[in-house]
Design a protein around this motif. Sequence first.
Motif, PDB file in Angstrom:
ATOM      1  N   LEU A 132       0.982  -1.129   0.021  1.00 13.25           N
ATOM      2  CA  LEU A 132       0.063   0.147   0.013  1.00 13.25           C
ATOM      3  C   LEU A 132       0.878   1.191  -0.150  1.00 13.25           C
ATOM      4  O   LEU A 132       2.006   1.417   0.790  1.00 13.25           O
ATOM      5  CB  LEU A 132      -0.847  -0.073   1.320  1.00 13.25           C
ATOM      6  N   LEU A 170     -12.098   5.396   1.144  1.00 18.53           N
ATOM      7  CA  LEU A 170     -10.692   5.521   0.711  1.00 18.53           C
ATOM      8  C   LEU A 170     -10.002   6.772   0.388  1.00 18.53           C
ATOM      9  O   LEU A 170     -10.886   7.637  -0.056  1.00 18.53           O
ATOM     10  CB  LEU A 170     -10.572   4.665  -0.556  1.00 18.53           C
ATOM     11  N   LEU A 192      -7.744  -4.379  -0.745  1.00 22.40           N
ATOM     12  CA  LEU A 192      -6.791  -3.565   0.041  1.00 22.40           C
ATOM     13  C   LEU A 192      -6.402  -4.327   1.324  1.00 22.40           C
ATOM     14  O   LEU A 192      -5.164  -4.143   1.763  1.00 22.40           O
ATOM     15  CB  LEU A 192      -7.531  -2.200   0.204  1.00 22.40           C
ATOM     16  N   LEU A 224      -8.173   0.831  -8.368  1.00 18.89           N
ATOM     17  CA  LEU A 224      -7.062   0.997  -7.174  1.00 18.89           C
ATOM     18  C   LEU A 224      -5.867   1.436  -7.865  1.00 18.89           C
ATOM     19  O   LEU A 224      -5.333   2.385  -7.019  1.00 18.89           O
ATOM     20  CB  LEU A 224      -7.204  -0.021  -6.149  1.00 18.89           C
ATOM     21  N   ALA A 229      -3.048   3.668  -5.161  1.00 21.54           N
ATOM     22  CA  ALA A 229      -3.336   3.076  -3.680  1.00 21.54           C
ATOM     23  C   ALA A 229      -2.206   2.319  -3.391  1.00 21.54           C
ATOM     24  O   ALA A 229      -1.817   1.872  -2.351  1.00 21.54           O
ATOM     25  CB  ALA A 229      -4.627   2.078  -3.678  1.00 21.54           C
TER      26      ALA A 229
END
Length: 237
Positions: A132, A170, A192, A224, A229
Motif C-alpha cells: 500500500l 478510501l 486492500l 485502485l 493506492a
Amino acid sequence: MLPDLISFQRQFVGAIDNPATGALSVYRNTVIHGAVEALRSNFPVVEQIVGEEMFEGIAVEFSQAKPPQTPVLALYGADFAQWLGQQPWIGDLPYLPDVARVERLHVECLMAADAEALTELGGDTGALRVKLHPAVRFRWLQTPAMSIWLAHQRPVPSVIEPDWKPEGALFARPSAFLMHTPRIGASAHRILSGVRLGESVAESLAASTRLHPGESAEAVFASLLNLGAFAAPSERN
C-alpha cells in the motif's frame, strides 16, 4: 533537542492530567483551547453536523477526558470517534462516530509520508506482491458516513439523502498535491485488506472474487491502481 527542553515538555504534558489551580489554570485553559481548536480543524464535518456551539461543548468534554499527550496537535483526536460512540446522546446521531472516523482517515492521509505511486504492473502478476502507498487510508463503515462526508465537500449545500447501508471509504494521495477520496465497495475493501496483510495480488483477487462475485475483482484492482493506492517498488526492493 536540549535535555532541559525535553524535561519541560514531559512535565508540561504530565501536568495536563492534573487539576489546575491558581495561575496554572490560565495555562490549563490555554491547553484546552488549543485542543478544541485542533479538533475543530481535524473534524470540520462533525462540527457542521452538530453546530458550532454543540461542537465546542463536545470538544471541551473530550479534551478534558482525553487531554493531549504531546505539544504537537496536528494529529490530535485519534480516540474522538470511539469516544463519540460512548456518549449517551449518540443514539440521535448514530452515523456521527463513523463520520469522525472518515475525517480521521482524511487527516492521517494528509499527514502521511510522500512516496511514488505504482502506475502499472509488468509481466506475470500471479505471485506479485505490492504494498500500500504510505498515504493510503481505508475503512469499512456500517453507516453511509463517507457519502455524508462527501456531500459536505460540495461548494453549495444540498439535501443529504444517502442510502442507509454499509460502505467503504478510501483516501489515496499518490502525489503531494493530489488526493482521491472515493467511496469503495466490498471488493475493493477486501483487496486492500489482503494487500495490507501481505497477500499476493492473485490471492487478493481470488478472495475478493469468491466473497463478492457480483464485482469484477480485476476491474476493481485496476481502479485502485489508477487511484495510486499502491506504492512503487523502492530501489532497495
